[in-house]
Write a protein that holds these residues in place. Structure first.
Motif, PDB file in Angstrom:
ATOM      1  N   LEU A   1       0.711  88.659  79.111  1.00 41.57           N
ATOM      2  CA  LEU A   1      -0.640  88.118  79.668  1.00 41.57           C
ATOM      3  C   LEU A   1      -0.767  86.622  79.216  1.00 41.57           C
ATOM      4  O   LEU A   1      -1.282  85.809  80.039  1.00 41.57           O
ATOM      5  N   SER A   2      -0.781  86.240  77.863  1.00 38.02           N
ATOM      6  CA  SER A   2      -0.848  84.890  77.181  1.00 38.02           C
ATOM      7  C   SER A   2       0.013  84.072  77.836  1.00 38.02           C
ATOM      8  O   SER A   2      -0.281  82.959  78.313  1.00 38.02           O
ATOM      9  N   GLN A   3       1.333  84.542  78.097  1.00 36.33           N
ATOM     10  CA  GLN A   3       2.309  83.686  78.655  1.00 36.33           C
ATOM     11  C   GLN A   3       2.030  83.287  80.138  1.00 36.33           C
ATOM     12  O   GLN A   3       2.073  82.216  80.561  1.00 36.33           O
ATOM     13  N   ALA A   4       1.617  84.427  80.788  1.00 33.94           N
ATOM     14  CA  ALA A   4       1.066  84.014  82.365  1.00 33.94           C
ATOM     15  C   ALA A   4       0.075  83.112  82.278  1.00 33.94           C
ATOM     16  O   ALA A   4       0.174  82.252  83.165  1.00 33.94           O
ATOM     17  N   VAL A   5      -1.023  83.211  81.584  1.00 32.41           N
ATOM     18  CA  VAL A   5      -2.123  82.138  81.591  1.00 32.41           C
ATOM     19  C   VAL A   5      -1.631  80.731  81.200  1.00 32.41           C
ATOM     20  O   VAL A   5      -2.198  79.988  81.787  1.00 32.41           O
ATOM     21  N   THR A   6      -0.788  81.020  80.203  1.00 35.01           N
ATOM     22  CA  THR A   6      -0.147  79.506  79.535  1.00 35.01           C
ATOM     23  C   THR A   6       0.585  78.720  80.627  1.00 35.01           C
ATOM     24  O   THR A   6       0.418  77.687  81.065  1.00 35.01           O
ATOM     25  N   LEU A   7       1.589  79.733  80.984  1.00 35.33           N
ATOM     26  CA  LEU A   7       2.871  78.879  81.813  1.00 35.33           C
ATOM     27  C   LEU A   7       2.286  78.737  83.228  1.00 35.33           C
ATOM     28  O   LEU A   7       2.843  77.603  83.738  1.00 35.33           O
ATOM     29  N   LEU A   8       1.518  79.376  83.848  1.00 32.11           N
ATOM     30  CA  LEU A   8       1.289  79.381  85.299  1.00 32.11           C
ATOM     31  C   LEU A   8       0.055  78.297  85.429  1.00 32.11           C
ATOM     32  O   LEU A   8       0.266  77.451  86.324  1.00 32.11           O
ATOM     33  N   GLY A   9      -0.676  78.114  84.487  1.00 34.35           N
ATOM     34  CA  GLY A   9      -1.761  77.082  84.721  1.00 34.35           C
ATOM     35  C   GLY A   9      -2.835  77.634  85.832  1.00 34.35           C
ATOM     36  O   GLY A   9      -2.720  78.523  86.353  1.00 34.35           O
ATOM     37  N   ARG A  10      -3.892  77.097  85.822  1.00 32.34           N
ATOM     38  CA  ARG A  10      -5.021  77.493  86.597  1.00 32.34           C
ATOM     39  C   ARG A  10      -5.010  77.646  87.990  1.00 32.34           C
ATOM     40  O   ARG A  10      -5.323  78.485  88.780  1.00 32.34           O
ATOM     41  N   ARG A  11      -4.228  76.495  88.591  1.00 30.83           N
ATOM     42  CA  ARG A  11      -3.818  76.514  90.036  1.00 30.83           C
ATOM     43  C   ARG A  11      -3.075  77.859  90.468  1.00 30.83           C
ATOM     44  O   ARG A  11      -3.291  78.194  91.569  1.00 30.83           O
ATOM     45  N   GLN A  12      -1.881  78.053  89.676  1.00 37.47           N
ATOM     46  CA  GLN A  12      -1.241  79.014  90.309  1.00 37.47           C
ATOM     47  C   GLN A  12      -1.810  80.556  89.730  1.00 37.47           C
ATOM     48  O   GLN A  12      -1.561  81.358  90.635  1.00 37.47           O
ATOM     49  N   LEU A  13      -2.507  80.483  88.811  1.00 35.42           N
ATOM     50  CA  LEU A  13      -3.373  81.663  88.487  1.00 35.42           C
ATOM     51  C   LEU A  13      -4.134  82.169  89.688  1.00 35.42           C
ATOM     52  O   LEU A  13      -4.364  83.335  89.934  1.00 35.42           O
ATOM     53  N   GLN A  14      -4.908  81.028  89.967  1.00 38.34           N
ATOM     54  CA  GLN A  14      -6.059  81.275  91.030  1.00 38.34           C
ATOM     55  C   GLN A  14      -5.344  81.944  92.534  1.00 38.34           C
ATOM     56  O   GLN A  14      -5.596  82.713  93.017  1.00 38.34           O
ATOM     57  N   ARG A  15      -3.903  81.334  92.440  1.00 37.62           N
ATOM     58  CA  ARG A  15      -3.421  81.642  93.794  1.00 37.62           C
ATOM     59  C   ARG A  15      -3.006  83.229  93.799  1.00 37.62           C
ATOM     60  O   ARG A  15      -3.089  83.805  94.954  1.00 37.62           O
TER      61      ARG A  15
END
Length: 425
Positions: free
Chosen positions: A268-282
């Motif tokens: 999850l740490s990787q997901a939050v860091t690598l994706l960024g806010r815009r992609q995570l929101q998507r």
């Protein structure tokens, strides 16, 4: 037989790319996606380049196949309308046979030549459907041995359907209900033991006053609020970890090829860091449609339709305003949120009171206003191409876009959505 290559160019100046492509979902009795009817319409742009119905139909299907028919239907079946002229062409060399069903109108005049050709193609593994069946006639009787699917319009009097459906079931034909636009239509077709259902009843909101969001939906919504605010990554990660199924689903989704990550995301740490806010929101927006409790209850077609809309609007915005990345991001949000009233069974205004959005998104969703509202209207016209065909040309003209460009973006959106849904289920 007619060689289709004769229709590719030459003195008639055939412009096969001037067409629109629509696809209507066909669902099974569990409301899971089974197939699409593919609808091709010539775009009336400039002078008439295509002079016969044969070249209009055959050339368009052939060109769409070259662009990628499999991109259009994904894992589903594709139902394609054909007439006697098209059946006599060699168009079928372009089609992925295992994925296609050729749909013949029940009023098509039958000739010995047509019957022989249908028998020949059936022997080669092609499947056939009869459409617009409202009784029995010479065409139906003659073609029935090679027909697998019978399509009947739900606007046909119920008394007629009650007579026809058992008769065709006894002959081991699969029944497809067309023009299923309301929940009542769907219930009637279920009661008549239809196998498949075609129409947009599943995308019509059924508003239930006082309905509350499910716990998993609330968890996603709270997380979306954290993502769009200035919350620290560690707080976002903690919020995800509180819901185990949410965490697992998010990890599965962010590893889909549609994300385009260069390496597998393991935590999850990787997901939050690598994706960024815009992609995570998507991906959180997509997860609202993919929650486990929705499976088998219109979730698949809604998820498919919402992700296709979101991606198509994003691609359209990127094409029309290439230097404004945020405009494309907003377009995706508009597309994905445009079916949330159906998903939640709540009026859109109530949903927007719970999800903070900017004025562009709100105007587009509530009134179909502004640039993003225009994009959403175009997407809705394409989805309902049979009824809204004449609205597409003005919409494209307003956006200064060609039919050719639209089809290319549609195919890309179909393919992207198919990738997402495979991982979301």
């Amino acid at each position: 037989m007619i060689d289709l290559s004769q229709h590719d160019a030459g003195p008639r100046n055939l412009r096969v790319r001037e067409f629109y492509l629509g696809r209507q979902p066909i669902l099974d009795r569990n409301q899971n996606l089974f197939g699409y009817e593919l609808l091709f319409r010539n775009a009336p742009v400039g002078p008439a380049h295509i002079t016969t119905e044969l070249s209009a139909t055959a050339a368009v299907i052939a060109h769409a196949s070259q662009l990628g028919m499999e991109r259009t239907v994904g894992d589903a079946l594709g139902f394609v309308n054909v007439d006697a002229d098209v059946i006599m062409t060699d168009i079928f060399a372009f089609l992925p046979r295992e994925k296609m069903v050729l749909e013949i109108c029940a009023t098509e005049p039958v000739t010995p030549l047509l019957l022989a050709r249908v028998e020949e193609l059936a022997g080669q593994g092609l499947r056939f459907a009869l459409a617009d069946v409202s009784g029995e006639n010479e065409t139906i009787v003659a073609l029935l041995p090679w027909i697998e699917y019978i399509k009947m319009d739900m606007r046909t009097p119920l008394s007629t359907l009650m007579k026809l459906a058992p008769r065709f079931r006894q002959q081991k034909k699969k029944l497809v209900a067309e023009k299923v636009e309301t929940r009542e239509d769907f219930k009637n077709a279920l009661d008549l033991e239809f196998d498949y259902f075609q129409g947009y009843y599943f995308s019509r909101p059924v508003i239930m006053s006082g309905k509350k969001l499910s716990p998993s939906q609330l968890a996603v919504m709270e997380l979306m609020t954290l993502v769009t605010s200035d919350a620290d990554n560690i707080d976002i990660e903690r919020a995800i970890k509180r819901d185990v199924s949410l965490a697992l689903n998010l990890l599965r989704l962010v590893n889909t090829p549609a994300v385009g990550a260069r390496q597998r995301i393991e935590s999850l740490s990787q997901a939050v860091t690598l994706l960024g806010r815009r992609q995570l929101q998507r991906w959180l927006q997509i997860m609202l449609y993919a929650e486990p409790s929705k499976r088998g209850h219109s979730m698949t077609p809604l998820l498919m339709l919402a992700t296709t809309r979101g991606r198509l609007l994003e691609l359209l915005a990127g094409k029309l305003r290439p230097s404004q990345r945020h405009v494309a991001d907003v377009a995706f949000t508009v597309g994905i949120m445009s079916l949330m009233d159906t998903l939640f069974g709540m009026p859109m205004a109530e949903i927007l009171a719970q999800i903070p959005v900017n004025d562009d998104v709100s105007q587009a969703l509530l009134a179909r206003d502004g640039f993003h509202g225009d994009l959403l209207k175009l997407a809705e016209c394409i989805e309902r191409i049979e009824e809204m065909d004449d609205h597409i040309v003005p919409a494209l003209r307003n956006l200064a876009m060609s039919a050719d460009e639209l089809v290319e973006l549609e195919l890309a959106a179909f393919e992207w959505s198919d990738n997402v849904v495979r991982y979301a289920l």
